[in-house]
Write an enzyme that holds these catalytic residues in place. Structure first.
Site, PDB file in Angstrom:
ATOM      1  N   ASN B 127       0.841  -1.197   0.000  1.00 46.76           N
ATOM      2  CA  ASN B 127       0.000   0.000   0.000  1.00 46.76           C
ATOM      3  C   ASN B 127       0.876   1.247   0.000  1.00 46.76           C
ATOM      4  O   ASN B 127       1.241   1.762   1.053  1.00 46.76           O
ATOM      5  CB  ASN B 127      -0.920  -0.055   1.226  1.00 46.76           C
ATOM      6  CG  ASN B 127      -1.880   1.120   1.289  1.00 46.76           C
ATOM      7  OD1 ASN B 127      -1.785   2.060   0.506  1.00 46.76           O
ATOM      8  ND2 ASN B 127      -2.794   1.068   2.231  1.00 46.76           N
ATOM      9  N   CYS B 130      -2.079   5.217   0.182  1.00 46.57           N
ATOM     10  CA  CYS B 130      -3.062   5.763   1.109  1.00 46.57           C
ATOM     11  C   CYS B 130      -2.923   7.279   1.161  1.00 46.57           C
ATOM     12  O   CYS B 130      -1.835   7.785   1.439  1.00 46.57           O
ATOM     13  CB  CYS B 130      -2.861   5.184   2.510  1.00 46.57           C
ATOM     14  SG  CYS B 130      -3.975   5.948   3.704  1.00 46.57           S
ATOM     15  N   GLY B 243     -12.259   0.301  -7.941  1.00 43.99           N
ATOM     16  CA  GLY B 243     -12.771   1.670  -8.091  1.00 43.99           C
ATOM     17  C   GLY B 243     -14.221   1.693  -8.502  1.00 43.99           C
ATOM     18  O   GLY B 243     -14.551   1.633  -9.680  1.00 43.99           O
TER      19      GLY B 243
END
Lengths: 270, 305
Positions: B127, B130, B243
């Site tokens: 990740n 973020c 998304g």
């Protein structure tokens, strides 16, 4: 507070049996769903998908206001404030209603020796009425202190006739009952009662809860408070509904650790 | 029954429906609603080396066809994750990918190393995207050199499946994608949230305590599709799309555009059963359209010459 140890949380479809207008913008909806009516506890809530459209997209949380297990229905009480509650108010009798619940923990009932004092600000009455129902079923009486901006909402008080409640009302404008805020009224009446063995249950806007937090701390009274906040999922996944711990060590989550908290354990802003 | 299995390099998923990090907890939260083993896989909430309390309240706000969040990677930290969450995750038959975040370049590999020492999971999602943390997060994923470094270090501590989750908040997402590919990523997750903001006009305050947050939900689907299209055309490794997916039509759109699998995010909050339903809906779609294997439609977008 009683933790939710229940495994009955579900995605459910109920049916709208009836809808009532308390005032122009305060509505009550009766939803048929037997399992929820039978297992919901005072303080718990449901998270409703108020429309099929992409706006409002997220569910909206509502306290359970009253149950009737024998007839298999429960009610919610809400004010029309935005897109979600507007959509909800438009739903017709007999239409399906999609909700997740019952969610969250619940109020711990008082010891038999304790006197229950319910303190509501505005629509904070919603979960406390369900608590009053349970206390009445348990053959316990309670004092209810209810504050509103004006007298309009008090047409709702006829609902209390089936409950074992002694009521005290306050309005900001003095149009009904005590003129001023409900916590000031509570302080005055409790001084007259001279009863130290009480258990306070509260729900309302943050300034009221803040005042109550100070009062409960000063008098060393136990107080359980039900919090309302934005949330997405309602069951611990989104982590959007945080409330700060009083000791500054991090956050509780309203949907899972609450919505009922010991007022000493949380920070209340506003 | 159509064949819904998809291969993403070294790993196979029983179907292309995964859940997006941060919207599915560690899966257990959704057990009352669905059978996790019917999913292609779950991607956990981000895990960091130290516990993180997360950002102040309010952390979420609803916007048109979407939501803003600023959770701030709240999690119990890798040690408690291993002690408390790993046993449940190991019992699952579906694939489990652990989303890993860090404040420093070395922290990512360190978190993966500790989980690997405890037996490991099927794969890891890096990740670097973020938008809601002061250190690390998107600041790493907007820099190709840092993305490369983090991916390389993660690669050194595991042979397992590694996907790098990209941020759309960059001038050139393909540059970052190529940096991850060249340093050992097995796949790319496209996209994390877009930086967004909402204002309460009565109080004149931002609706989030952190002022800006990450926008997700159907509002961002066209952006995600465009980014998947760009990335899939620039790299050889598979793309996992994320998304605004709400229904099976959305899933098909992303697969046609070049994604080998998809992640369901915000929709999990709207309908906690949606991920499992999409597996069933995808199967029905394939039957209706005589598609024997879902892989037949991946990357079949028809373009004008």
């Amino acid at each position: 507070m009683r933790a939710n140890t229940d495994t009955t949380i579900r995605l459910a479809t109920g049916k709208i049996l009836a809808a009532f207008s308390v005032t122009e913008d305060i509505k009550k909806i009766r939803i048929s769903h037997r399992q929820t009516a039978e297992c919901a506890l005072p303080g718990q809530f449901i998270n409703i998908k108020t429309s099929d459209s992409l706006f409002p997209l997220l569910r909206r949380p509502f306290s359970i206001n009253r149950t009737n297990p024998a007839q298999g229905w429960f009610e919610i009480l809400f004010r029309v404030v935005g897109a979600g509650t507007n959509a909800l108010a438009q739903l017709k009798i007999d239409s399906d209603i999609d909700f997740v619940g019952p969610l969250g923990n619940s109020f711990s009932l008082p010891d038999k020796s304790q006197n229950s004092v319910l303190v509501a600000g505005g629509l904070g009455i919603a979960p406390l009425e369900f608590l009053a129902q349970k206390l009445t079923e348990e053959k316990l009486s309670a004092h209810l202190f209810w504050g509103n901006q004006s007298s309009e909402a008090f047409s709702y008080q006829k609902q209390f006739s089936r409950l074992n409640l002694k009521t005290f009302f306050a309005t900001d404008d003095g149009s009904l009952g005590f003129r001023g805020n409900v916590v000031t009224l509570l302080e005055r009446e409790l001084a007259a009662l001279k009863d130290e063995n009480i258990c306070i249950y509260a729900c309302g806007p943050n300034p009221m809860l803040r005042a109550l937090q100070n009062f409960a701390a000063a008098k060393n009274l136990t107080c359980q408070v039900s919090l309302e906040t934005m949330m997405a999922c309602g069951f611990g996944a989104c982590m959007g509904c945080n409330v700060e711990k009083a000791d500054g060590s991090g956050y509780f989550y309203v949907c899972q650790d609450g919505p009922v908290f010991d007022i000493k354990e949380i920070r209340i802003y506003g | 029954m159509a064949n819904l299995q998809v291969s993403l390099g070294k790993i196979q998923f029983s179907n292309p429906i995964l859940t997006a990090s941060g919207t599915f907890g560690t899966g257990e939260e959704f057990s009352p609603f669905l059978d996790l083993n019917h999913l292609g896989g779950i991607v956990t909430k981000a895990v960091t080396r130290e516990p993180r309390a997360g950002n102040p309240h309010p952390r979420i706000a609803e916007t048109s066809a979407g939501m803003l969040n600023s959770i701030g990677l709240a999690n119990v930290g890798v040690d408690r994750f291993i002690a408390e969450k790993l046993p449940f995750l190991k019992g699952l038959k579906c694939r489990v990918i652990v989303n890993v975040a860090g404040k420093t370049i070395d922290e990512f590999a360190e978190v993966i190393r500790r989980i690997e020492s405890a037996g490991g999971m099927d794969g890891y999602e890096i990740n670097v995207s973020c938008p809601n943390v002061k250190e690390g997060g998107m600041a790493f994923g907007t820099n190709p050199d840092v993305t490369a470094e983090i991916t390389k270090k993660a690669r050194q501590v595991t042979d397992k499946f590694l996907t790098v989750k990209l941020t759309p908040n960059v001038t050139s997402i393909t540059e970052i994608a190529i940096a991850a590919e060249n340093n050992g990523a097995d796949a790319l997750t496209v996209i994390n949230t877009l930086v967004g903001m909402a204002v309460d006009i009565r109080s004149r305050k931002p609706k989030l305590a952190t002022i800006t947050g990450g926008l997700s939900g159907p509002a961002i689907k066209p952006v995600a599709l465009a980014k998947v299209f760009q990335v899939a055309g620039a790299v050889k490794i598979p793309v996992i799309a994320s998304g605004g997916i709400m229904n099976v039509k959305d899933v098909i759109e992303f697969l046609i555009t070049g994604a080998s699998a998809v992640q369901i995010g915000t929709a999990n909050f709207v309908n906690p059963k949606i991920s499992e339903k999409l597996v069933d809906d995808l199967d029905s779609y394939c039957e209706e359209h005589q598609i024997n294997s879902i892989e037949e439609i991946i990357g079949t977008l028809k373009l004008n010459d």
